[in-house]
Design a protein around this motif. Sequence first.
Motif, PDB file in Angstrom:
ATOM      1  N   ALA A 175       0.822  -1.208   0.000  1.00  0.00           N
ATOM      2  CA  ALA A 175       0.000   0.000   0.000  1.00  0.00           C
ATOM      3  C   ALA A 175       0.857   1.260   0.000  1.00  0.00           C
ATOM      4  CB  ALA A 175      -0.931  -0.001   1.212  1.00  0.00           C
ATOM      5  N   LEU A 176       2.063   1.181   0.564  1.00  0.00           N
ATOM      6  CA  LEU A 176       2.961   2.334   0.501  1.00  0.00           C
ATOM      7  C   LEU A 176       3.419   2.590  -0.934  1.00  0.00           C
ATOM      8  CD1 LEU A 176       5.328   2.183   3.620  1.00  0.00           C
ATOM      9  CD2 LEU A 176       3.528   3.830   3.113  1.00  0.00           C
ATOM     10  N   ILE A 177       3.556   1.505  -1.714  1.00  0.00           N
ATOM     11  CA  ILE A 177       3.954   1.655  -3.117  1.00  0.00           C
ATOM     12  C   ILE A 177       2.827   2.285  -3.920  1.00  0.00           C
ATOM     13  CG2 ILE A 177       4.614   0.390  -5.207  1.00  0.00           C
ATOM     14  CD1 ILE A 177       5.920  -1.681  -3.357  1.00  0.00           C
ATOM     15  N   ILE A 178       1.621   1.761  -3.749  1.00  0.00           N
ATOM     16  CA  ILE A 178       0.447   2.295  -4.433  1.00  0.00           C
ATOM     17  C   ILE A 178      -0.786   1.906  -3.630  1.00  0.00           C
ATOM     18  CG2 ILE A 178       0.257   0.235  -5.903  1.00  0.00           C
ATOM     19  CD1 ILE A 178      -0.875   2.025  -8.099  1.00  0.00           C
ATOM     20  N   PRO A 179      -1.724   2.822  -3.408  1.00  0.00           N
ATOM     21  CA  PRO A 179      -2.946   2.455  -2.673  1.00  0.00           C
ATOM     22  C   PRO A 179      -3.620   1.246  -3.299  1.00  0.00           C
ATOM     23  CG  PRO A 179      -2.828   4.833  -2.965  1.00  0.00           C
ATOM     24  CD  PRO A 179      -1.695   4.242  -3.769  1.00  0.00           C
ATOM     25  N   LEU A 180      -3.990   0.289  -2.457  1.00  0.00           N
ATOM     26  CA  LEU A 180      -4.518  -0.976  -2.946  1.00  0.00           C
ATOM     27  C   LEU A 180      -6.037  -0.945  -3.028  1.00  0.00           C
ATOM     28  CD1 LEU A 180      -2.275  -3.426  -0.879  1.00  0.00           C
ATOM     29  CD2 LEU A 180      -1.936  -2.644  -3.224  1.00  0.00           C
ATOM     30  N   VAL A 181      -6.565  -1.729  -3.949  1.00  0.00           N
ATOM     31  CA  VAL A 181      -8.008  -1.820  -4.150  1.00  0.00           C
ATOM     32  C   VAL A 181      -8.437  -3.269  -3.982  1.00  0.00           C
ATOM     33  CG1 VAL A 181      -9.917  -1.508  -5.771  1.00  0.00           C
ATOM     34  CG2 VAL A 181      -8.041   0.150  -5.714  1.00  0.00           C
ATOM     35  N   ALA A 182      -9.504  -3.491  -3.238  1.00  0.00           N
ATOM     36  CA  ALA A 182     -10.047  -4.839  -3.037  1.00  0.00           C
ATOM     37  C   ALA A 182     -11.320  -4.993  -3.851  1.00  0.00           C
ATOM     38  CB  ALA A 182     -10.328  -5.086  -1.558  1.00  0.00           C
ATOM     39  N   SER A 183     -11.459  -6.110  -4.527  1.00  0.00           N
ATOM     40  CA  SER A 183     -12.652  -6.362  -5.336  1.00  0.00           C
ATOM     41  C   SER A 183     -13.845  -6.648  -4.434  1.00  0.00           C
ATOM     42  CB  SER A 183     -12.422  -7.559  -6.265  1.00  0.00           C
ATOM     43  OG  SER A 183     -12.345  -8.751  -5.509  1.00  0.00           O
ATOM     44  N   ALA A 184     -15.030  -6.563  -5.021  1.00  0.00           N
ATOM     45  CA  ALA A 184     -16.256  -6.816  -4.260  1.00  0.00           C
ATOM     46  C   ALA A 184     -16.276  -8.232  -3.704  1.00  0.00           C
ATOM     47  CB  ALA A 184     -17.470  -6.575  -5.153  1.00  0.00           C
ATOM     48  N   GLN A 185     -15.753  -9.208  -4.465  1.00  0.00           N
ATOM     49  CA  GLN A 185     -15.746 -10.596  -3.991  1.00  0.00           C
ATOM     50  C   GLN A 185     -14.874 -10.737  -2.751  1.00  0.00           C
ATOM     51  OE1 GLN A 185     -14.962 -13.796  -6.837  1.00  0.00           O
ATOM     52  NE2 GLN A 185     -13.909 -14.968  -5.253  1.00  0.00           N
ATOM     53  N   LEU A 186     -13.711 -10.086  -2.741  1.00  0.00           N
ATOM     54  CA  LEU A 186     -12.831 -10.157  -1.582  1.00  0.00           C
ATOM     55  C   LEU A 186     -13.506  -9.558  -0.354  1.00  0.00           C
ATOM     56  CD1 LEU A 186      -9.396  -9.150  -3.141  1.00  0.00           C
ATOM     57  CD2 LEU A 186      -9.977 -11.358  -2.145  1.00  0.00           C
ATOM     58  N   GLU A 232       5.092 -14.606  -1.140  1.00  0.00           N
ATOM     59  CA  GLU A 232       3.978 -13.661  -1.077  1.00  0.00           C
ATOM     60  C   GLU A 232       4.470 -12.224  -1.184  1.00  0.00           C
ATOM     61  OE1 GLU A 232       4.239 -16.316   0.872  1.00  0.00           O
ATOM     62  OE2 GLU A 232       2.297 -17.063   1.556  1.00  0.00           O
ATOM     63  N   VAL A 233       5.610 -11.925  -0.531  1.00  0.00           N
ATOM     64  CA  VAL A 233       6.180 -10.583  -0.605  1.00  0.00           C
ATOM     65  C   VAL A 233       6.464 -10.213  -2.053  1.00  0.00           C
ATOM     66  CG1 VAL A 233       8.150  -9.135   0.009  1.00  0.00           C
ATOM     67  CG2 VAL A 233       7.181 -10.687   1.711  1.00  0.00           C
ATOM     68  N   ALA A 234       7.185 -11.101  -2.743  1.00  0.00           N
ATOM     69  CA  ALA A 234       7.553 -10.824  -4.132  1.00  0.00           C
ATOM     70  C   ALA A 234       6.319 -10.675  -5.013  1.00  0.00           C
ATOM     71  CB  ALA A 234       8.448 -11.943  -4.659  1.00  0.00           C
ATOM     72  N   THR A 235       5.348 -11.585  -4.855  1.00  0.00           N
ATOM     73  CA  THR A 235       4.152 -11.563  -5.702  1.00  0.00           C
ATOM     74  C   THR A 235       3.344 -10.287  -5.497  1.00  0.00           C
ATOM     75  OG1 THR A 235       4.003 -13.976  -5.681  1.00  0.00           O
ATOM     76  CG2 THR A 235       2.018 -12.773  -6.267  1.00  0.00           C
ATOM     77  N   SER A 236       3.088  -9.915  -4.246  1.00  0.00           N
ATOM     78  CA  SER A 236       2.252  -8.744  -3.982  1.00  0.00           C
ATOM     79  C   SER A 236       2.944  -7.442  -4.362  1.00  0.00           C
ATOM     80  CB  SER A 236       1.845  -8.701  -2.504  1.00  0.00           C
ATOM     81  OG  SER A 236       0.922  -9.728  -2.211  1.00  0.00           O
ATOM     82  N   VAL A 279      -3.796  -7.820  -3.179  1.00  0.00           N
ATOM     83  CA  VAL A 279      -4.630  -8.072  -2.002  1.00  0.00           C
ATOM     84  C   VAL A 279      -5.112  -9.521  -1.987  1.00  0.00           C
ATOM     85  CG1 VAL A 279      -6.707  -7.393  -0.748  1.00  0.00           C
ATOM     86  CG2 VAL A 279      -5.370  -5.668  -1.963  1.00  0.00           C
ATOM     87  N   GLY A 280      -5.588 -10.000  -3.129  1.00  0.00           N
ATOM     88  CA  GLY A 280      -6.119 -11.361  -3.202  1.00  0.00           C
ATOM     89  C   GLY A 280      -5.094 -12.414  -2.858  1.00  0.00           C
ATOM     90  N   PHE A 282     -13.803  -2.518   3.564  1.00  0.00           N
ATOM     91  CA  PHE A 282     -15.217  -2.301   3.273  1.00  0.00           C
ATOM     92  C   PHE A 282     -15.531  -0.826   3.050  1.00  0.00           C
ATOM     93  CE2 PHE A 282     -19.830  -2.392   4.137  1.00  0.00           C
ATOM     94  CZ  PHE A 282     -20.171  -3.428   3.275  1.00  0.00           C
ATOM     95  N   THR A 283     -14.858   0.044   3.790  1.00  0.00           N
ATOM     96  CA  THR A 283     -15.127   1.476   3.664  1.00  0.00           C
ATOM     97  C   THR A 283     -14.367   2.054   2.481  1.00  0.00           C
ATOM     98  OG1 THR A 283     -13.377   1.874   5.261  1.00  0.00           O
ATOM     99  CG2 THR A 283     -15.616   1.821   6.093  1.00  0.00           C
ATOM    100  N   GLY A 284     -14.829   1.724   1.295  1.00  0.00           N
ATOM    101  CA  GLY A 284     -14.222   2.265   0.082  1.00  0.00           C
ATOM    102  C   GLY A 284     -13.487   1.226  -0.726  1.00  0.00           C
ATOM    103  N   GLY A 285     -13.291   0.022  -0.177  1.00  0.00           N
ATOM    104  CA  GLY A 285     -12.644  -1.042  -0.924  1.00  0.00           C
ATOM    105  C   GLY A 285     -11.188  -0.777  -1.240  1.00  0.00           C
ATOM    106  N   ARG A 286     -10.495  -0.031  -0.374  1.00  0.00           N
ATOM    107  CA  ARG A 286      -9.101   0.299  -0.661  1.00  0.00           C
ATOM    108  C   ARG A 286      -8.286   0.407   0.624  1.00  0.00           C
ATOM    109  NH1 ARG A 286      -8.073   4.586  -3.842  1.00  0.00           N
ATOM    110  NH2 ARG A 286      -6.453   5.544  -2.600  1.00  0.00           N
ATOM    111  N   ILE A 287      -6.974   0.278   0.462  1.00  0.00           N
ATOM    112  CA  ILE A 287      -6.037   0.501   1.564  1.00  0.00           C
ATOM    113  C   ILE A 287      -5.183   1.693   1.167  1.00  0.00           C
ATOM    114  CG2 ILE A 287      -4.264  -0.487   3.040  1.00  0.00           C
ATOM    115  CD1 ILE A 287      -5.161  -3.228   2.202  1.00  0.00           C
TER     116      ILE A 287
END
Length: 362
Positions: free
Chosen positions: A87-98, A225-229, A242-243, A294-299
Amino acid sequence: MAALLIVAGLIFLTVGAETLVRGATGLARAAGLPPLIIGLTVVAYGTSAPELAVSVKAALTGQPDIALGNVVGSNTFNVLFILGLSALIIPLVASAQLIRLDVPIMIGVSLVTWLLAGDGRIARLEGFLLALAAVAYTVFLIRLGRKNHSDAKPPGGDSNADSAGLPPTPKNLGVSVILVVIGLGLLVLGARWFVDGAVQIARAMGVSELMIGLTIIAAGTSMPEVATSIVAAIRGQRDIAVGNVVGSNIFNILAVLGFSAAVAPDGVAVAPQALRFDIPVMLAVAFACLPIFFTGGRIARSEGLLFLLYYAAYVAFLVLAAREHAALATFTSAMLYFVIPMTGLGLAVTVYTWVRSPSRIT
């Protein structure tokens, strides 16, 4: 020697996980799975393969603190460190399914873990049930993905479909199978070296195997996981970032802890410290995801920084507790009576603001 074992084991675990993911992704495409489900299952589970290899090996060799500490520590590390850094690199977005499905499931399985551990042990039958739940969850995701994928297709199909939708050639299938076998072999060998080295270090430093499992082993096995995310965040694939974490956390509890308890002769013993502190921390971290997502779907970046600071505080507490440092009481009081309440207040304000906003998600 112990340090060399850890480094060599970590290299084998990382390379083995990458190889396994590549092979499994090829097999998943051959089965006609859409990219989203490949990310939620094959990629997330594949990056958790080091945790599975290490915890199963530790459970079989009578080291339950490492088996449990690896799972609990990895889940805490995944949310606080990986999501925070991403999230420090770029604000993250979570899909509705997540937001509506996977994050509540992550919270639910974390709570189940705490309840099962209440008697001081994850029994073999309980481990088998957790592993069975992992299979059921995966089958559900695959069916859901295929249904959504088929609903999204235009009538008559898409003549411009990419090569992932074409029938795989026998050569490609053969390469995928070989990659899976090689990846599994590297994981088994890497797990053996990594656990042996970590145990040697724990004994030399005079600290518990639980702490080593919660810190060094948890962080080491979470490197895929670190490398992938991070790569996903850099490339703008924020939903994957996020997923991957959420899927890995679910897999860690259901499959890693489940299989570890199922194969161990007496299940996995739960240390009193883990029951009193570390598992509740894992559960609290999972709960913290829900209002933020949930509050906006983002970090946001500020929330990512907060996650990182909390992980630093968590590790600092473990180190102070292990050394029985005089500053432990002051540190604990500051966290309990100031930092955590202020964070809770901040989350409450975030939720209240979102509820009052006319543009909230429905």
